[in-house]
Design a protein around this motif. Sequence first.
Motif, PDB file in Angstrom:
ATOM      1  N   GLY A 178      46.464  33.182  49.159  1.00 30.43           N
ATOM      2  CA  GLY A 178      46.222  32.493  50.419  1.00 30.43           C
ATOM      3  C   GLY A 178      45.462  33.279  51.459  1.00 30.43           C
ATOM      4  O   GLY A 178      44.969  32.699  52.427  1.00 30.43           O
ATOM      5  N   LEU A 202      49.947  28.541  52.872  1.00 28.20           N
ATOM      6  CA  LEU A 202      49.161  29.769  52.808  1.00 28.20           C
ATOM      7  C   LEU A 202      50.044  30.979  52.558  1.00 28.20           C
ATOM      8  O   LEU A 202      49.709  31.863  51.774  1.00 28.20           O
ATOM      9  N   ASP A 241      51.251  31.078  48.971  1.00 31.08           N
ATOM     10  CA  ASP A 241      50.212  31.248  47.955  1.00 31.08           C
ATOM     11  C   ASP A 241      49.803  32.725  47.883  1.00 31.08           C
ATOM     12  O   ASP A 241      49.329  33.288  48.862  1.00 31.08           O
TER      13      ASP A 241
END
Length: 289
Positions: free
Chosen positions: A222, A216, A219
């Motif tokens: 995310g 996460l 990303d």
Amino acid sequence: MQTLKPSDSGGTLYIVATPIGNLEDLSSRAAKVLSEVAVIAAEDTRHSGRLLQHLGINKPLIALHDHNERGRVKSILDQLLAGADVALISDAGTPLISDPGYVLVREARAEGVRVSPIPGPCALVAALSAAGLPTDRFLFVGFLPAKRTGRRTALDELRKEISTLVFYESPHRILDTVSDIMEVMGAHREIVLGREITKTFETFYSGEAAQVLSALTDDPHGSRGEFVVMVRGADKAESGLMAGALDVDQLLSLLIAELPVKKVAKIASGLTGLGKNELYQRALELKDV
């Protein structure tokens, strides 16, 4: 037990599931009901108005949300009892699943009004179906507390639950929530996150809590979109650390303060009947906290 029979002369309250992202997920039956009812009770009339416009449906809308539901129930019931059909919809998915409508449905049933579900999209069911986690028993918790202390307390209370756990979470809290799951339930606890389900950028993150938190964080998207958080239930060894009325963690913590871990595991095993190896590992974890 009281059995309530719907009135033949009254209207029907339809609980209509609407898309959670992809508009093509609306069933033809749901569209038909929305086009035929006298009035639609919606969580956000502006949001639902766009859906109805897309469908070419022009119906009176009544706002029904968390802040006004009790005040609006009587007027809606009056219409139902007078014979009008009413549809209840939320912003997305199935009404009452972490959305308004409970008070209305309960009062409608108490008045003998027919309540009929029109099934369809539901984020938690969609997410579970694709998560690869056990689904024979699961516990839907809705949204965890927004503040860290309350959230961690709630997670601690669920730490030994053997059912798959399901939460909804907002994008601005997702990193904190996954971090708290990792700290409270362990870095190795398996979790799956479903983000933007049925939408263009639908994404699933899965693995151990520490791995998912890292994914996460790495990303750039995310922390965007709505999340369904699914946590694998505790295994038998972990859930077994509660023998009768005895809280084994508390027992281990008390013994750790006075004795070596190996001795602690032996004594605790004799008192609880649990295996020495699992007690030894749990004592090590508690000692490092």
